[in-house]
Design an enzyme around this catalytic site. Structure first.
Site, short mmCIF file in Angstrom:
data_model
loop_
_atom_site.label_atom_id
_atom_site.label_comp_id
_atom_site.label_asym_id
_atom_site.label_seq_id
_atom_site.Cartn_x
_atom_site.Cartn_y
_atom_site.Cartn_z
N TYR A 124 0.81 -1.22 0.00
CA TYR A 124 0.00 0.00 0.00
C TYR A 124 0.85 1.27 0.00
CZ TYR A 124 -3.78 -3.23 1.43
OH TYR A 124 -4.68 -4.27 1.51
N LYS A 172 4.83 -14.19 5.11
CA LYS A 172 4.84 -15.20 4.05
C LYS A 172 6.28 -15.29 3.54
CE LYS A 172 2.56 -17.96 1.15
NZ LYS A 172 1.77 -19.15 1.53
N ASP A 205 -1.47 -17.60 5.25
CA ASP A 205 -2.58 -18.48 4.85
C ASP A 205 -2.99 -19.39 6.00
OD1 ASP A 205 -0.03 -19.47 4.46
OD2 ASP A 205 -0.53 -20.69 2.72
N ASP A 229 -4.72 -5.94 6.97
CA ASP A 229 -5.99 -5.43 6.47
C ASP A 229 -6.99 -6.58 6.35
OD1 ASP A 229 -7.91 -3.86 5.28
OD2 ASP A 229 -6.88 -3.67 3.35
N ASP A 233 -10.17 -7.77 9.19
CA ASP A 233 -11.58 -7.84 8.79
C ASP A 233 -12.14 -9.24 9.07
OD1 ASP A 233 -11.50 -5.25 7.91
OD2 ASP A 233 -12.40 -5.67 5.96
MG MG Z 1 -10.19 -2.65 5.37
#
Ligand code: MG
Ligand code: NAI
Length: 333
Positions: A124, A172, A205, A229, A233
């Site tokens: 990001y 990862k 994962d 992120d 959620d």
């Molecule tokens: Mg979000």
């Protein structure tokens, strides 16, 4: 001790839910001074800027900031989300999301964890380009030692402060050997400074799976921006979803607390949105200010209101936004 709180209601349901959080804060035996600032799409329409300089100044002067939500219109060129700009401006590098069981059937039992997400770099960072006449797109994943160090240290310090025993570092590194490899290497170094806290590693994962399979095993998860992120959620859905999920954006000097949800335009002005997430964001702000006792009062009041069914329609109740705010404030007094 007197605190200056900057309140940024924003757009849509933002002002409605934040007002309830302010109401609850005012019910506490604390000396708080509130200054309101404008932010978001409505502010852009009025002033030509979604995050005007005077709002930034108000955040700067405050001890902490409580933010509602903003609308980000998808079709205006060069418009970037006001909350993203605020996070960047104050280098709010740690995104903290508590994730705890609620006394409601919507929530799974036995969950109590914090997700600590790096908030400034990774995929990001905004470094993107198109090559080969639009047939190849590249986004750079940027991980720095500095960025990794400060977020991992934040997670271990949080563990120490909250008397927790385990920090799970999620990455990862088996595939992303350089970027996640650096994050992992820094984590292993910093973990040595905290011998009383166990550091566990988990591939992202596997973590996504373990969150569903056995969420009670986690105490603190720390990870890079995009993984955080997604995992945060996922985790918020285990305990109740958007009406209840709250977060803090924390930097070296400043911090901004907010419900996870957006401006929910379809509910705006209807007095039906759940204010619990905004109220819990205020609770997290009190913890940040070191007002643990007041924070506990707010947390207990929210839990009791939920347990007794004094909630909005999304949680199966009959209360309006305002009444749900009153139900929490009343339990504090
Ligand atoms: Mg979000
Ligand atoms: P949203 O979170 O605003 O709403 C999604 C749905 O979740 C709503 O339609 C509603 O059913 C439910 N919901 C959300 N908050 C609720 C509450 N307090 N009580 C009851 N139900 C609630 O996400 P959406 O619709 O994707 O985005 C709407 C606008 O918000 C967009 O402009 C988006 O850019 C912005 N947004 C802003 C955020 C922020 O300010 N941090 C975060 C997410 C979205």
């Amino acid at each position: 001790m007197k605190y200056r709180i900057c309140v940024l209601p924003g757009d849509g349901i933002g002002p409605e839910v934040v007002e309830q959080a302010v109401k609850v804060l005012k019910a506490l035996p604390l000396e708080l001074e509130f200054t309101y600032g404008e932010i978001g799409y409505g502010c852009y329409l009025k002033k030509g800027d979604a995050l005007p300089e005077e709002t930034i100044k108000k955040v700067e002067k405050a001890d902490a900031t409580l933010f509602g939500a903003v609308t980000t219109p998808p079709n205006i060129e060069n418009y970037s989300s006001a909350i993203l700009r605020l996070r960047q401006h104050f280098d709010l590098y740690a995104n903290l999301r508590p994730c705890r069981s609620f006394p409601h059937e919507i929530s799974q039992k036995g969950i109590s964890m914090y997700i600590v997400r790096e908030n400034t770099e990774d995929l990001y960072s905004g470094v993107e380009r198109v090559e080969d006449n639009g047939n190849k797109a590249v986004t750079e994943m940027i991980i720095t030692r500095k960025g990794s160090e400060r977020i991992i240290r934040y997670a271990f310090e949080l563990a120490r402060e909250k008397n927790l025993r385990k920090v799970t570092v999620v990455h990862k590194a088996n595939v992303l050997r350089e970027t996640c490899g650096l994050f992992r290497k820094v984590a292993l170094e910093i973990a040595k400074e905290y011998p009383a806290i166990e550091m566990q590693e988990m591939l992202v994962d596997a973590c996504a799976m373990q969150l569903i399979k056995n969420p009670g095993q986690f105490e603190i998860i720390v990870t890079t921006n995009m993984f955080g992120d997604i995992l945060s959620d996922e985790a918020s859905m285990l305990v109740g979803g958007l009406g209840l999920a709250y977060s803090g954006n924390i930097g070296k000097e400043k911090a901004v607390f907010e419900p996870v949800h957006g401006s929910a335009p379809k509910y705006a002005g209807k007095n039906v949105a759940n204010p619990a997430a905004a109220i819990l964001a205020a609770k997290l702000m009190l913890e940040f200010l070191g007002e643990d006792e007041a924070a506990k009062k707010v947390g207990d009041a929210v839990m009791s209101a939920i347990e007794e069914g004094d909630v909005t329609q999304d949680l199966g109740g009959k209360l309006t936004t305002e009444q749900a705010g009153d139900a929490v404030a009343r339990r504090i007094k």
